[in-house]
Design a protein around this motif. Structure first.
Motif, short mmCIF file in Angstrom:
data_model
loop_
_atom_site.label_atom_id
_atom_site.label_comp_id
_atom_site.label_asym_id
_atom_site.label_seq_id
_atom_site.Cartn_x
_atom_site.Cartn_y
_atom_site.Cartn_z
N SER A 52 -28.85 -33.73 -11.14
CA SER A 52 -28.14 -32.73 -12.04
C SER A 52 -27.84 -31.60 -10.98
O SER A 52 -28.53 -31.17 -10.35
CB SER A 52 -29.08 -32.13 -13.02
N GLN A 53 -26.60 -31.32 -11.02
CA GLN A 53 -25.86 -30.22 -10.40
C GLN A 53 -26.76 -28.96 -10.73
O GLN A 53 -26.82 -28.61 -11.95
CB GLN A 53 -24.55 -29.79 -10.56
N PRO A 54 -27.10 -28.02 -9.63
CA PRO A 54 -27.86 -26.78 -10.14
C PRO A 54 -27.10 -25.77 -10.71
O PRO A 54 -25.82 -25.63 -10.54
CB PRO A 54 -28.49 -26.34 -8.56
N ASP A 55 -27.57 -25.25 -11.69
CA ASP A 55 -26.83 -23.85 -12.32
C ASP A 55 -26.55 -22.73 -11.54
O ASP A 55 -27.55 -22.80 -10.46
CB ASP A 55 -27.51 -23.57 -13.67
N PRO A 56 -25.60 -22.27 -11.54
CA PRO A 56 -25.48 -20.80 -10.56
C PRO A 56 -26.87 -20.08 -10.43
O PRO A 56 -27.44 -20.10 -11.64
CB PRO A 56 -24.47 -20.20 -11.17
N SER A 57 -27.12 -19.55 -9.29
CA SER A 57 -28.33 -18.85 -9.54
C SER A 57 -28.02 -17.69 -10.11
O SER A 57 -27.13 -17.07 -10.14
CB SER A 57 -28.62 -18.25 -7.88
N PRO A 92 -12.98 -31.10 -17.63
CA PRO A 92 -14.49 -30.75 -16.96
C PRO A 92 -14.20 -29.35 -15.88
O PRO A 92 -13.20 -29.09 -15.51
CB PRO A 92 -14.50 -31.98 -15.98
N ASP A 93 -15.28 -28.55 -16.10
CA ASP A 93 -15.21 -27.56 -15.26
C ASP A 93 -15.21 -27.67 -13.83
O ASP A 93 -15.52 -28.93 -13.45
CB ASP A 93 -16.44 -26.58 -15.50
N LEU A 94 -14.93 -26.78 -12.82
CA LEU A 94 -14.99 -27.36 -11.41
C LEU A 94 -16.03 -27.62 -10.93
O LEU A 94 -15.99 -28.40 -9.99
CB LEU A 94 -13.96 -26.20 -10.82
N SER A 95 -17.39 -27.28 -11.24
CA SER A 95 -18.49 -27.58 -11.00
C SER A 95 -18.68 -28.99 -11.03
O SER A 95 -19.21 -29.61 -10.24
CB SER A 95 -19.53 -26.80 -11.55
N THR A 96 -18.39 -29.64 -12.14
CA THR A 96 -18.54 -30.81 -12.61
C THR A 96 -17.86 -31.67 -11.66
O THR A 96 -18.05 -32.78 -11.28
CB THR A 96 -18.16 -30.93 -14.01
N VAL A 97 -16.41 -31.47 -11.50
CA VAL A 97 -15.58 -32.07 -10.57
C VAL A 97 -16.13 -32.07 -9.16
O VAL A 97 -16.15 -33.30 -8.66
CB VAL A 97 -13.96 -31.68 -10.54
N LEU A 98 -16.63 -31.11 -8.79
CA LEU A 98 -17.12 -31.02 -7.47
C LEU A 98 -18.49 -31.98 -7.43
O LEU A 98 -18.47 -32.68 -6.36
CB LEU A 98 -17.89 -29.60 -7.03
N SER A 140 -23.33 -41.64 -4.82
CA SER A 140 -23.94 -41.96 -3.62
C SER A 140 -25.37 -42.04 -3.87
O SER A 140 -26.25 -41.09 -4.64
CB SER A 140 -23.71 -40.76 -2.61
N PRO A 141 -26.17 -42.85 -3.15
CA PRO A 141 -27.33 -43.15 -3.31
C PRO A 141 -28.04 -42.02 -2.57
O PRO A 141 -29.36 -41.88 -2.73
CB PRO A 141 -27.90 -44.43 -2.18
N ASP A 142 -27.64 -41.27 -2.10
CA ASP A 142 -28.15 -39.86 -1.50
C ASP A 142 -28.38 -38.79 -2.25
O ASP A 142 -29.10 -37.95 -2.12
CB ASP A 142 -27.53 -39.47 -0.22
N ILE A 143 -27.79 -38.77 -3.65
CA ILE A 143 -27.91 -38.05 -4.84
C ILE A 143 -27.76 -36.74 -4.22
O ILE A 143 -28.50 -35.79 -4.07
CB ILE A 143 -29.42 -38.18 -5.41
N PRO A 144 -26.40 -36.30 -4.00
CA PRO A 144 -26.18 -35.02 -3.21
C PRO A 144 -25.97 -33.95 -4.33
O PRO A 144 -25.59 -34.19 -5.54
CB PRO A 144 -24.65 -35.22 -2.41
N LEU A 145 -26.45 -32.88 -3.98
CA LEU A 145 -26.50 -31.68 -4.84
C LEU A 145 -25.56 -30.48 -4.07
O LEU A 145 -25.77 -30.57 -3.00
CB LEU A 145 -27.56 -31.06 -5.24
N PHE A 146 -24.90 -29.68 -4.67
CA PHE A 146 -24.05 -28.52 -4.06
C PHE A 146 -24.62 -27.29 -4.45
O PHE A 146 -25.01 -27.05 -5.45
CB PHE A 146 -22.59 -28.66 -4.41
#
Length: 243
Positions: free
Chosen positions: A41-46, A220-226, A233-239
């Protein structure tokens, strides 16, 4: 000693709100919520939660100044020999002073502006849900919250680019992988969010596969598109934000 410094821009440039002397405000405490409990899951904004002691009532009596104010927290840089300007001879220093604690002899100046060489641990803007409490001594305690800059990406749901190809009618974000990465980058910059680093862009151009478009009924919001750029990817990247 390294210390956290709080800066706020209330419309006239950065002000150091950390100091505990004089009639201005003082930082009482703060905490930052960031990250995610799910690796996919993409982290929520801090989110920054902090308390200010307002001795003069200037902020408490004009709280509209806080709306949308910029907030910055830095950890002061490691002290250097040139910062240790105490003229007291070593033999006259307190007995508790030793080499392991020598750096504690340095006290950063709380009146200084943001330091470009310091470590920034939060950067964002004031949010809602704040409160003000007056003490018996006549001072005020402000309980405040701020969102990291990436919150703008998670709240932006604009239509993506479309295509004239009849096969893609009723769909948007119909770009190639590289074009979608470039479009996301441009939108992040226009929103004032931290842009994707060159390393990230290079990695995405190699790791992201063919990306399906979205239905026009789904924005979708831009964070979801990002996040979806390389979610397979098998690396499971998060931004996440860096400063």
């Amino acid at each position: 000693m390294r210390q956290p410094f709080l800066f706020m821009d209330l419309g006239h440039g950065w002000q150091n709100m950390t100091g505990h002397q004089g009639p201005a405000t003082a930082l009482a405490s703060f905490s930052i919520d960031w990250g995610t409990s799910q690796p996919t899951s993409q982290p929520d904004p801090s989110v920054l939660s902090f308390k200010l002691i307002d001795r003069s009532g200037e902020l408490a009596g004009n709280s509209t100044r806080l709306a949308g104010a910029k907030v910055l927290i830095q950890l002061t840089r490691m002290p250097q020999w040139s910062d240790l300007t105490d003229p007291t001879d070593w033999q006259h220093q307190p007995d508790i002073m030793d080499w392991n604690g020598f750096h504690l002899a340095h006290r950063p100046d709380p009146t200084q502006p943001p330091d470009p060489t310091a470590l920034t641990i939060f950067k964002g803007s004031m949010a809602t849900g704040n409160s003000i409490e007056q003490s018996n001594q006549g001072t005020y305690k402000l309980s405040l919250h701020a969102n990291g800059d990436l919150v703008r990406a998670s709240r932006t749901t604009q239509q993506g680019p479309t295509s004239s190809d009849p096969a893609l009618a009723g769909k948007h974000w119909t770009l190639s992988t590289k074009q979608r990465i470039d479009e996301v980058q441009q939108r992040l910059i226009s929103l004032g969010c931290p842009p994707l680093s060159e390393t990230t862009v290079t990695w995405l151009n190699h790791a992201a596969g063919d990306l399906a478009p979205y239905e026009l009924s789904s924005w979708p919001d831009l964070s979801t598109v990002l996040h979806s750029l390389a979610s397979a990817s098998p690396d499971i990247p998060l931004f996440y934000e860096t400063h």
